[in-house]
Design a protein around this motif. Structure first.
Motif, mmCIF file in Angstrom:
data_model
loop_
_atom_site.group_PDB
_atom_site.id
_atom_site.type_symbol
_atom_site.label_atom_id
_atom_site.label_comp_id
_atom_site.label_asym_id
_atom_site.label_seq_id
_atom_site.Cartn_x
_atom_site.Cartn_y
_atom_site.Cartn_z
ATOM 1 N N GLU A 1 -9.723 -1.354 10.110
ATOM 2 C CA GLU A 1 -9.063 -1.102 11.571
ATOM 3 C C GLU A 1 -7.902 0.129 11.159
ATOM 4 N N LEU A 2 -7.391 0.238 9.929
ATOM 5 C CA LEU A 2 -6.348 0.937 9.506
ATOM 6 C C LEU A 2 -6.987 2.413 9.609
ATOM 7 N N ALA A 3 -8.211 2.672 8.922
ATOM 8 C CA ALA A 3 -8.770 3.829 8.707
ATOM 9 C C ALA A 3 -9.161 4.492 9.996
ATOM 10 N N ASN A 4 -9.765 3.565 10.858
ATOM 11 C CA ASN A 4 -10.289 4.101 12.181
ATOM 12 C C ASN A 4 -8.858 4.340 13.084
ATOM 13 N N ALA A 5 -7.800 3.567 12.980
ATOM 14 C CA ALA A 5 -6.856 4.074 13.813
ATOM 15 C C ALA A 5 -6.023 5.403 13.253
ATOM 16 N N ALA A 6 -6.182 5.607 11.866
ATOM 17 C CA ALA A 6 -5.839 6.929 11.268
ATOM 18 C C ALA A 6 -6.612 7.932 11.903
ATOM 19 N N ALA A 7 -7.858 7.944 11.744
ATOM 20 C CA ALA A 7 -8.981 8.872 12.309
ATOM 21 C C ALA A 7 -8.673 9.071 13.719
ATOM 22 N N SER A 8 -8.510 8.229 14.701
ATOM 23 C CA SER A 8 -8.262 8.472 15.738
ATOM 24 C C SER A 8 -7.059 9.189 16.293
ATOM 25 N N HIS B 1 0.109 1.750 12.977
ATOM 26 C CA HIS B 1 1.176 0.814 12.588
ATOM 27 C C HIS B 1 1.028 -0.424 12.685
ATOM 28 N N ASP B 2 0.423 -1.098 13.557
ATOM 29 C CA ASP B 2 0.145 -2.509 13.782
ATOM 30 C C ASP B 2 -0.677 -2.955 12.421
ATOM 31 N N ALA B 3 -1.893 -2.287 12.380
ATOM 32 C CA ALA B 3 -2.935 -2.252 11.110
ATOM 33 C C ALA B 3 -2.121 -2.360 9.673
ATOM 34 N N GLU B 4 -1.364 -1.344 9.716
ATOM 35 C CA GLU B 4 -0.540 -1.050 8.347
ATOM 36 C C GLU B 4 0.409 -2.124 8.198
ATOM 37 N N ALA B 5 1.267 -2.881 9.239
ATOM 38 C CA ALA B 5 1.908 -3.892 9.052
ATOM 39 C C ALA B 5 1.161 -5.090 8.526
ATOM 40 N N ARG B 6 0.352 -5.364 9.281
ATOM 41 C CA ARG B 6 -0.611 -6.525 9.049
ATOM 42 C C ARG B 6 -1.274 -6.221 7.660
ATOM 43 N N LEU B 7 -1.636 -5.159 6.906
ATOM 44 C CA LEU B 7 -2.357 -5.147 5.839
ATOM 45 C C LEU B 7 -1.308 -5.247 4.831
ATOM 46 N N ALA B 8 0.047 -4.878 5.101
ATOM 47 C CA ALA B 8 1.151 -4.850 3.950
ATOM 48 C C ALA B 8 1.487 -6.575 3.989
ATOM 49 N N ARG B 9 1.495 -7.502 5.128
ATOM 50 C CA ARG B 9 1.771 -8.703 5.072
ATOM 51 C C ARG B 9 0.733 -9.533 4.310
ATOM 52 N N LEU B 10 -0.667 -8.992 4.490
ATOM 53 C CA LEU B 10 -1.827 -9.612 3.889
ATOM 54 C C LEU B 10 -1.459 -9.348 2.423
ATOM 55 N N THR B 11 -1.089 -8.536 1.881
ATOM 56 C CA THR B 11 -1.079 -7.826 0.535
ATOM 57 C C THR B 11 0.130 -8.077 -0.204
ATOM 58 N N VAL B 12 1.022 -9.071 0.400
ATOM 59 C CA VAL B 12 2.399 -9.038 -0.370
ATOM 60 C C VAL B 12 2.248 -9.905 -1.598
ATOM 61 N N PRO B 13 2.656 -9.234 -2.647
ATOM 62 C CA PRO B 13 2.628 -10.046 -4.248
ATOM 63 C C PRO B 13 3.375 -11.212 -3.998
#
Length: 422
Positions: free
Chosen positions: A339-346, A401-413
């Motif tokens: 989703e992040l890659a697609n949103a960035a391309a769009s 930005h929503d996908a970026e925030a969700r990815l950051a939440r999923l990968t919090v160490p």
């Protein structure tokens, strides 16, 4: 008509490129209210963080309680009183005073401490989870607020175009160069554009107020629109493992707690011993004698085997849930990366030459319509193209930005938890 619009887009592309090379953006009068500032404010005032901190303190107190040993008992017993004959009154009383000391066997105390330690570590991980969730909520609220401001700017531009179009249509109708229907149609477009602008302003105010409520302080100045428009350069997504993340750390902490509960249940099968020591005084003779005793419970009805079986089954359940969490988290991370890659391309496609060309095409169509070179339909198509391109750009930025925030939440160490000495 399509050829006319294509020609307008081509001319607009060249004009937009030249304008971008020669017209620097005006400097901002005051620094914007950034996302980092919003995160700091939310961390200082959020009640959810206070709840998590209280949970950590409670778990620490529970660990102290788990390490305490059983209290001794003072026992006083009077016999041979209140009877008849020789035992009337207290003349033949036998008074026994003693001390009972429970002794835990089977490693119960260390098992309790292990359970308390694991729950304390789980509380610390939960506090980190609450903080990560708060960061995600603030980020998404900030994205909603800044995107609302962007939509206000788009609606303002369209309202200005509609007002100019109405003026141009009125001028042409007055000069007899156009039908009154064009003026009525332009008036409808003007009214709708102004209503859309008012709606966008109200939505922006609400979004900004919601962000202020979340972070616990008023927002002074504009939001960081430059951050919102910035899109990272993402190539093929590199697979990210869920191991070591906060989500998996919580699942593994639950397994650790389940292991400690199994150990505690097994320790409960070993009976405890109570030692008794005291002195007995015989009132009839005035003599005193020492008394010693030992009591051991007999596990006739409850030998603790059922509790051990229950703890082991719950441990298997928690471990299976950990494996499910790992699988689902890795799948979610992969989906959010896509989703992040697609949103960035769009966003790069909609906010690049397409947006500049659509903006310039609408401007040229407005001038050409006022001069009688283009029809009103050409003008409406150009403006609708600009509105759609602007909307697609803002939507793509929100999705990014929503996908970026969700990815950051999923990968919090996972946090590093220091060992506490026993």
């Amino acid at each position: 008509m399509h050829r006319v619009i294509a020609a307008l887009l081509a001319v607009a592309s060249c004009a937009a490129i030249a304008h971008a090379q020669t017209s620097p953006s005006p400097p901002s009068s005051s620094p914007p209210f950034t996302l980092e500032r919003a995160l700091i404010a939310a961390g200082a005032s959020s009640p959810s963080l206070e709840v998590a901190d209280a949970g950590v303190r409670a778990a620490g107190a529970a660990r102290t309680v788990a390490g305490l040993r059983p209290n001794p008992q003072v026992q006083v017993q009077v016999e041979n009183v209140g009877g008849s004959g020789l035992y009337r009154g207290t003349q033949s009383a036998e008074t026994t005073t003693g001390l009972a000391l429970p002794i835990e066997l089977g490693g119960k105390r260390s098992a309790r401490i292990a359970v308390a330690d694991s729950r304390r570590d789980r509380a610390r991980i939960e506090a980190a989870i609450v903080e990560a969730d708060l960061r995600e909520r603030v980020t998404m609220a900030y994205v909603a607020a800044v995107s609302a401001e962007r939509r206000v700017a788009v609606a303002r531009q369209l309202a200005e175009f509609a007002n100019r179009g109405f003026s141009a249509a009125s001028t042409r109708v007055t000069a007899g160069a156009a039908s009154p229907i064009e003026q009525q149609r332009a008036d409808v477009e003007r009214v709708n554009a102004n209503v859309a602008f008012d709606r966008a302003v109200r939505e922006a105010v609400v979004a900004k107020e919601n962000l202020a409520r979340l972070i616990g302080e008023p927002i002074a100045g504009e939001l960081d629109v430059a951050w919102f428009d910035r899109v990272g350069t993402y190539g093929p997504a590199v697979p990210v493992s869920a191991q070591g993340t906060l989500i998996i750390a919580a699942a593994e902490a639950d397994v650790t707690t389940a292991d400690a509960l199994v150990r505690l249940a097994r320790s409960q099968r070993v009976p405890d011993v109570t030692l008794n020591a005291g002195a007995r005084r015989l009132s009839a003779s005035g003599d005193t004698a020492a008394i010693f005793g030992l009591s051991i419970p007999f596990p006739l009805f409850n030998n603790g085997r059922a509790a051990v079986s229950q703890a082991e089954s719950e441990r298997l359940q928690v471990d299976a849930r950990r494996r499910v969490t790992l699988l689902e988290t890795e799948q979610t991370i992969a989906s959010v990366q896509a989703e992040l890659a697609n949103a960035a391309a769009s966003a790069r496609a909609a906010g690049g030459p397409a947006l500049s060309a659509a903006t310039e095409a609408a401007r040229i169509a407005r001038i050409g319509y006022a001069q009688g070179r283009f029809s009103q339909l050409d003008l409406l198509v150009a403006e609708r193209t600009l509105a759609d391109t602007n909307g697609a750009f803002v939507d793509a930025l929100v999705a990014y930005h929503d996908a970026e925030a969700r990815l950051a939440r999923l990968t919090v160490p996972a946090p590093v938890i220091a060992e506490t000495p026993q």
